[in-house]
Write an enzyme that holds these catalytic residues in place. Structure first.
Site, short mmCIF file in Angstrom:
data_model
loop_
_atom_site.label_atom_id
_atom_site.label_comp_id
_atom_site.label_asym_id
_atom_site.label_seq_id
_atom_site.Cartn_x
_atom_site.Cartn_y
_atom_site.Cartn_z
CE LYS A 13 -27.80 -0.72 -43.19
NZ LYS A 13 -27.06 0.79 -43.94
C1 LIG Z 1 -25.89 1.48 -43.88
C2 LIG Z 1 -26.04 2.92 -43.80
C3 LIG Z 1 -25.47 3.94 -44.60
C4 LIG Z 1 -24.57 3.62 -45.80
O1 LIG Z 1 -25.24 2.67 -46.59
P1 LIG Z 1 -24.19 1.86 -47.79
O2 LIG Z 1 -25.03 1.40 -48.66
O3 LIG Z 1 -23.37 1.08 -47.24
O4 LIG Z 1 -23.30 3.14 -48.44
C5 LIG Z 1 -25.85 5.28 -44.63
N1 LIG Z 1 -26.76 5.72 -43.53
C6 LIG Z 1 -27.44 4.94 -42.59
C7 LIG Z 1 -28.11 5.37 -41.37
C8 LIG Z 1 -26.97 3.49 -42.85
O5 LIG Z 1 -27.40 2.68 -41.77
#
Ligand SMILES: *Cc1c(COP(=O)(O)O)cnc(C)c1O
Length: 376
Positions: A178
């Site tokens: 992210k």
């Molecule tokens: C990555 C992601 C998540 C989950 O995030 P985590 O921190 O790994 O739990 C949830 N929603 C979307 C749209 C994502 O891309």
């Protein structure tokens, strides 16, 4: 030239992250403590949301935010099929039933489709900022007010610099791919102080202490174990301070793709909607193939990119196409026509701070060569 799909933004040698982590290791306090509190303060200030609670993941944050807002068994929560499974699983963890509404042309959940799914059991709307493109929050708020619903945003693709939205809660991800990362982690922001307090309580076993650090505590209700450790928060502190630079890089790389494709390929590929908006995080750069003008399918297109050592991805496989979520739509093509029509056209290209302009040019050259070679 081998171009992976993602690399975290760690600078040349991750020196800031290493210094932060070393400080935590030397301090003797590894789990949630001063670094997590500092990250919360800096995140709140960067986003403009008055309250920010650090959690162990975005998935955990979505779950605890929904639970803190009273969503549970017997309730329905409306969300999008173009998302990661976490969005839907967070709803299921509360005991509520996920209900899928279709997306609009921009790939984000469509307000008209949401309205058509509202029943007497609907308790919440859970939009996702797909790729980092802000949703039409005003129209969701109008629906929420009219039908007495809560609004929780999956902001996994956003970053605090995109600004706070007018939702009951917004939940960010610090997963490794992210905009900013702690390897695993997340943040829940809100403008509601009581909600923030409830999220904190539930995220830490439902424990209330007489005073911080005091041995005596009471578990006042069932809770979860969703706190973020200082070891992770330390990485987050280096990351959030690097975010303005990360964001600038992503924006400039997105602009390079845009310029190149507008000039040389717009007849064969559609560009990502809204990427030029300043509030778009540029977390993903997802092109859409014009399949009526190209002879090969998306999967083969991605294989051909791989032959040129470019790793691409797809965001996302529509939720009801996964065996675990088949029950959410008996006939996806009928129920979710836009999401299903978009899916076979989507390709996410590499975009991250350490990607060079030459690499972007190479990826763009590759996309254009493959598309031209397969043009009808
Ligand atoms: C990555 C992601 C998540 C989950 O995030 P985590 O921190 O790994 O739990 C949830 N929603 C979307 C749209 C994502 O891309």
């Amino acid at each position: 030239m081998n171009i992976p799909f993602h690399r975290p933004a760690l600078g040349d040698s991750a020196e800031e992250e290493l210094a932060q982590v070393a400080e935590v290791l030397r301090s003797g306090w590894l789990t949630t403590g001063p670094k997590a509190a500092q990250l919360e303060a800096e995140f709140a200030s960067a986003s403009g949301a008055p309250f920010a609670a650090a959690v162990s993941s975005c998935t955990a944050g979505l779950h605890v935010a929904l639970a803190a807002l009273g969503v549970g068994e017997g309730d329905e929560v409306i969300t999008t099929p173009l998302t990661f499974c976490a969005t839907v699983q967070a709803i299921e963890l509360t005991g509520a039933t996920p209900v899928l509404a279709d997306v609009g042309c921009d790939g984000n959940i469509d307000p008209a489709s949401i309205e058509s799914r509202i029943t007497s059991r609907t308790r919440a709307i859970l939009p996702v900022r797909l790729a980092g493109l802000p949703c039409n929050i005003d129209s969701f708020r109008t629906l929420a007010q009219k039908h007495n619903l809560v609004l929780v945003e999956d902001a996994a693709h956003a970053d605090p610099l995109c600004g706070a939205t007018e939702c009951d809660a917004a939940v960010y991800s610090f997963y490794a791919t992210k905009n900013m990362t702690t390897a695993e982690g997340g943040m829940v922001t809100t403008r509601n102080e009581a909600l923030d307090a409830r999220i904190r309580l539930l995220a830490h076993h439902g424990i209330r202490r007489e005073s911080p650090g005091h041995w005596k505590y009471q578990v006042v209700e069932p809770g979860f174990k969703y706190n973020l450790s200082d070891l992770q928060a330390a990485v987050g502190l280096a990351q959030i301070r690097r975010l303005p630079q990360t964001r600038k890089s992503l924006r400039s790389l997105a602009n390079l793709y845009q310029t190149r494709f507008k000039r040389d390929a717009e007849d064969l590929i559609e560009l990502p909607p809204g990427i030029d908006q300043p509030s778009h995080s540029c977390h993903l750069y997802s092109i859409r193939l014009r399949l009526d003008r190209i002879r090969i399918a998306r999967d083969e297109f991605i294989d051909r990119l791989a032959e040129r050592a470019v790793t691409a991805s797809v965001h996302f496989i529509p939720i009801p196409l996964h065996p675990a979520f088949r029950h959410l739509s008996a006939d996806p093509a009928q129920d979710l026509p836009r999401a299903m029509a978009l899916y076979p056209r989507l390709i996410s290209l590499p975009i991250y701070a350490s990607l060079s302009e030459e690499q972007v040019a190479y990826v763009a050259d590759s996309v254009i060569a493959i598309a031209r070679g397969a043009a009808r």
